[in-house]
Design an enzyme around this catalytic site. Structure first.
Site, PDB file in Angstrom:
ATOM      1  N   ASN A   1      28.101  -2.463  -8.752  1.00 27.32           N
ATOM      2  CA  ASN A   1      28.537  -1.525  -7.712  1.00 27.32           C
ATOM      3  C   ASN A   1      27.338  -0.939  -6.982  1.00 27.32           C
ATOM      4  O   ASN A   1      26.396  -0.443  -7.630  1.00 27.32           O
ATOM      5  CB  ASN A   1      29.328  -0.367  -8.352  1.00 27.32           C
ATOM      6  CG  ASN A   1      29.704   0.700  -7.332  1.00 27.32           C
ATOM      7  OD1 ASN A   1      30.553   0.478  -6.476  1.00 27.32           O
ATOM      8  ND2 ASN A   1      29.045   1.855  -7.408  1.00 27.32           N
ATOM      9  N   GLU A   2      27.353  -0.994  -5.665  1.00 29.16           N
ATOM     10  CA  GLU A   2      26.339  -0.336  -4.802  1.00 29.16           C
ATOM     11  C   GLU A   2      24.927  -0.445  -5.386  1.00 29.16           C
ATOM     12  O   GLU A   2      24.199   0.551  -5.472  1.00 29.16           O
ATOM     13  CB  GLU A   2      26.722   1.137  -4.570  1.00 29.16           C
ATOM     14  CG  GLU A   2      27.979   1.290  -3.751  1.00 29.16           C
ATOM     15  CD  GLU A   2      28.273   2.713  -3.276  1.00 29.16           C
ATOM     16  OE1 GLU A   2      27.607   3.659  -3.736  1.00 29.16           O
ATOM     17  OE2 GLU A   2      29.183   2.869  -2.442  1.00 29.16           O
TER      18      GLU A   2
ATOM     19  N   GLU B   1      38.393   5.200 -10.397  1.00 35.79           N
ATOM     20  CA  GLU B   1      37.112   5.328 -11.102  1.00 35.79           C
ATOM     21  C   GLU B   1      37.222   6.395 -12.180  1.00 35.79           C
ATOM     22  O   GLU B   1      37.956   7.382 -12.028  1.00 35.79           O
ATOM     23  CB  GLU B   1      36.014   5.716 -10.084  1.00 35.79           C
ATOM     24  CG  GLU B   1      34.665   5.968 -10.742  1.00 35.79           C
ATOM     25  CD  GLU B   1      33.502   6.047  -9.739  1.00 35.79           C
ATOM     26  OE1 GLU B   1      33.750   6.058  -8.523  1.00 35.79           O
ATOM     27  OE2 GLU B   1      32.354   6.083 -10.210  1.00 35.79           O
TER      28      GLU B   1
ATOM     29  N   GLN C   1      39.756   6.966  -3.296  1.00 37.24           N
ATOM     30  CA  GLN C   1      40.301   6.409  -4.510  1.00 37.24           C
ATOM     31  C   GLN C   1      41.810   6.643  -4.499  1.00 37.24           C
ATOM     32  O   GLN C   1      42.339   6.885  -3.425  1.00 37.24           O
ATOM     33  CB  GLN C   1      39.619   7.048  -5.699  1.00 37.24           C
ATOM     34  CG  GLN C   1      38.091   6.754  -5.716  1.00 37.24           C
ATOM     35  CD  GLN C   1      37.367   7.250  -6.956  1.00 37.24           C
ATOM     36  OE1 GLN C   1      37.967   7.580  -7.964  1.00 37.24           O
ATOM     37  NE2 GLN C   1      36.035   7.322  -6.887  1.00 37.24           N
TER      38      GLN C   1
ATOM     39  N   TYR D   1      32.267   5.474   4.105  1.00 35.39           N
ATOM     40  CA  TYR D   1      33.013   6.733   4.086  1.00 35.39           C
ATOM     41  C   TYR D   1      32.833   7.409   5.443  1.00 35.39           C
ATOM     42  O   TYR D   1      31.706   7.632   5.881  1.00 35.39           O
ATOM     43  CB  TYR D   1      32.535   7.635   2.949  1.00 35.39           C
ATOM     44  CG  TYR D   1      32.924   7.082   1.576  1.00 35.39           C
ATOM     45  CD1 TYR D   1      34.234   7.208   1.122  1.00 35.39           C
ATOM     46  CD2 TYR D   1      32.002   6.417   0.771  1.00 35.39           C
ATOM     47  CE1 TYR D   1      34.620   6.690  -0.113  1.00 35.39           C
ATOM     48  CE2 TYR D   1      32.383   5.899  -0.468  1.00 35.39           C
ATOM     49  CZ  TYR D   1      33.688   6.041  -0.896  1.00 35.39           C
ATOM     50  OH  TYR D   1      34.077   5.526  -2.114  1.00 35.39           O
TER      51      TYR D   1
ATOM     52  N   GLU E   1      35.493  -0.126  -0.955  1.00 30.50           N
ATOM     53  CA  GLU E   1      35.545   1.350  -0.927  1.00 30.50           C
ATOM     54  C   GLU E   1      35.608   1.763   0.534  1.00 30.50           C
ATOM     55  O   GLU E   1      34.675   1.465   1.308  1.00 30.50           O
ATOM     56  CB  GLU E   1      34.338   1.994  -1.606  1.00 30.50           C
ATOM     57  CG  GLU E   1      34.393   1.906  -3.121  1.00 30.50           C
ATOM     58  CD  GLU E   1      33.281   2.671  -3.823  1.00 30.50           C
ATOM     59  OE1 GLU E   1      32.871   3.753  -3.332  1.00 30.50           O
ATOM     60  OE2 GLU E   1      32.822   2.176  -4.862  1.00 30.50           O
TER      61      GLU E   1
ATOM     62  N   ASN F   1      30.030   4.285  -9.137  1.00 30.20           N
ATOM     63  CA  ASN F   1      28.755   4.595  -9.783  1.00 30.20           C
ATOM     64  C   ASN F   1      28.911   4.661 -11.300  1.00 30.20           C
ATOM     65  O   ASN F   1      27.964   4.372 -12.042  1.00 30.20           O
ATOM     66  CB  ASN F   1      28.209   5.929  -9.259  1.00 30.20           C
ATOM     67  CG  ASN F   1      27.879   5.868  -7.774  1.00 30.20           C
ATOM     68  OD1 ASN F   1      27.815   4.795  -7.178  1.00 30.20           O
ATOM     69  ND2 ASN F   1      27.670   7.027  -7.160  1.00 30.20           N
TER      70      ASN F   1
HETATM   71  O1  AHR Z   1      34.070   6.773  -4.641  1.00 30.42           O
HETATM   72  C1  AHR Z   1      33.055   7.668  -4.990  1.00 30.42           C
HETATM   73  C2  AHR Z   1      31.697   6.983  -5.098  1.00 30.42           C
HETATM   74  O2  AHR Z   1      31.266   6.604  -3.827  1.00 30.42           O
HETATM   75  C3  AHR Z   1      31.643   5.693  -5.894  1.00 30.42           C
HETATM   76  O3  AHR Z   1      31.483   5.924  -7.253  1.00 30.42           O
HETATM   77  C4  AHR Z   1      30.449   4.997  -5.326  1.00 30.42           C
HETATM   78  O4  AHR Z   1      30.550   3.608  -5.440  1.00 30.42           O
HETATM   79  C5  AHR Z   1      30.385   5.492  -3.896  1.00 30.42           C
HETATM   80  O5  AHR Z   1      29.113   5.889  -3.534  1.00 30.42           O
END
Ligand code: AHR
Length: 502
Positions: free
Chosen positions: A175-176, A30, A352, A247, A295, A75
């Protein structure tokens, strides 16, 4: 957590879950912090090539052998004007980038990304902006990347030095978009309308595209899993994949529960897979949609507001998480889950790849491989063919979060063409060795071809610039396989990968 019982792993190469999609070993880059600038691309560095790409970073990424790479966000993509990032670099605008409050110089854009992907031998996977972007912007980007010359955007690409189409197959529809933090956030119905119209127009440009719909941005979202159902019902026939993001954290400093997190990962897959089945049945469709976990990673230590805002700097230090041993063992379990749910999971991108929540950290003249680098490397190199449904008889332990859990977390691959098995085992115990027996039920293997292990005494230990090789995979002694069985003893807090010749 104490144990002296023998754990048993039974393997039958005919008990197949599914073929393992190579795209499960993919990455995500990103425009955030120092992932692109000072990570992948750093023209001033003594380690950069003539295109400004970091040669040491390329070498490490080639070793990890990511099969596809998602880009440019995250994002970031929801405010990105892709036309800023093409053409002569000295004409590209400097912009205030709103998602991470940084300065975006646009010196790296779509063509540089495609070049980077070719350099590391990976398939590009582009996300389109469905925040501030229009469906027309999305279709124009498809034309720029994939159309033969003879029309406006394809000719622009040719003038920018790329007469041949880039041939980008995988595309994410935003995205999201379920997240209130997302630029241009929409509710489920509005997103599904925009995504389906974008998909329609993008496919009119190129009907061979494979599209990824935005699923929930985590299983903790209040709209989960309803968001997923609505989006899928409205877009089912137009998309090939549905995304998941997650995450993991050990904010509670509860290592026994943290080390059992594969239970949460599987639960998440089970729920979204159930939504897929429900929608397929409800729409009476013959079409299938698979999961793209695009992700995933451990991320909680570098999550203060100062980690997320760049103060309008170029390439600020954002979310440069330092990974320890227990994080690497969670990553190894995540990869185990990808194999165990290979029937429905077809793409997975670690978030990432460099500096930003990444297996690799850089300074202008150095590179550090973090603990999580090693399970990624081992799976990427060894997991091929079919994943196997194992029978694992393991001693158990109590966790605060998941109750009673097995001490071992295991997956295996069977590559018939290569005549090989690969077995991946995490011993979750913080203190106890685990004697194990592996028994093959339908074949008599010849020998172990490799045995590698990541292990340590301290779950919080990590690799640092001063001590970069404290935690790496080490070759271990592999016993003989006698009469279709072998015995080993696995240390506590360990990840072991075994290669087997059949
Ligand atoms: O990977 C960091 C961020 O986490 C990304 O930009 C977003 O998609 C997620 O919330």
């Amino acid at each position: 957590m104490s144990n002296s019982e023998l754990a048993r792993i039974y393997i039958n190469t005919k008990r197949v879950i599914s073929e393992i999609s190579p795209l499960l070993f993919s990455g995500f880059a990103e425009h955030m912090g120092r992932c692109i600038y000072q990570g992948i691309y750093e023209p001033g560095s003594p380690r950069a090539d003539e295109n400004g790409l970091r040669k040491d970073v390329l070498a490490a990424l080639r070793e990890l052998n990511f099969r596809s790479m998602r880009y440019p966000g995250g994002n970031f993509v929801s405010g990105y004007r892709w036309e800023d990032g093409i053409g002569p670099q000295d004409k590209r605008p400097r912009r205030r980038e709103m998602a991470w409050q940084s300065i975006e110089t646009n010196q790296f854009g779509t063509d540089e990304f495609i070049n980077f992907c070719r350099e590391i031998g990976t398939e590009p996977m582009l996300a389109v902006n469905l925040g501030t972007g229009t469906i027309q912007d999305a279709a124009n980007l498809v034309e720029y990347c994939n159309a033969p010359t003879g029309s406006h955007y394809a000719d622009l690409r040719a003038r920018n030095g790329h007469p041949e189409p880039h041939g980008v197959k995988y595309w994410c529809l935003g995205n999201e978009m379920d997240g209130p933090w997302q630029i241009g956030h929409l509710d489920a119905v509005d997103y599904a309308k925009k995504a389906s119209e974008a998909a329609k127009l993008m496919r009119l440009q190129d009907d061979s595209l494979e599209l990824v719909l935005c699923g929930s941005s985590s299983s903790l979202m209040p709209t989960y899993p309803e968001w997923d159902r609505i989006g899928l019902e409205m877009c089912w026939e137009l998309v090939q994949y549905h995304s998941m993001h997650y995450y993991a954290n050990n904010r509670a400093d509860d290592s026994p529960s943290f080390l059992a997190l594969s239970a949460a990962f599987e639960d998440y897959v089970d729920t979204v897979a159930a939504v897929l089945r429900y929608v397929k049945a409800k729409t009476r469709s013959k079409h299938d949609v698979y999961l793209s976990w695009d992700e995933w990673n451990v991320w909680y230590k570098a999550r203060e507001s100062t980690d997320l805002r760049g103060g309008w700097q170029e390439a600020p230090h954002l979310i440069e998480e330092v990974y320890n041993l227990e994080d690497a063992l969670v990553v190894a379990q995540w990869l185990n889950v990808f194999l165990r749910r290979a029937d429905v999971l077809k793409i997975a991108c670690i978030a990432q790849i460099v500096n930003v929540i990444a297996p690799i950290l850089t300074t202008s003249d150095n590179l550090l491989k973090q603990t999580i680098y090693y399970p990624l490397l081992v799976f990427s190199q060894m997991a091929s063919g079919n994943s196997l449904d194992l029978l694992v008889d393991s001693p158990r332990y109590e966790t605060e979060q998941f109750g009673d859990m097995p001490l071992l977390d295991v997956s295996a691959a069977h590559d018939e063409a290569a005549g090989a098995n690969a077995i991946f085992i995490v011993n979750r115990s913080l203190t106890e060795r685990m004697p194990i027996e592996i028994r093959w039920q339908d074949v008599t293997p010849k020998r172990f071809t490799s045995a590698r292990q990541l292990a340590g005494d301290d779950p919080k230990a990590f690799n640092s610039w001063e001590d970069p090789n404290q935690l790496t995979t080490q070759a271990i002694y592999a016993p003989k396989i006698i009469d279709g069985a072998a015995q080993l003893s696995l240390p506590p807090l360990s990840f072991t990968a075994l290669g087997v010749e059949l």
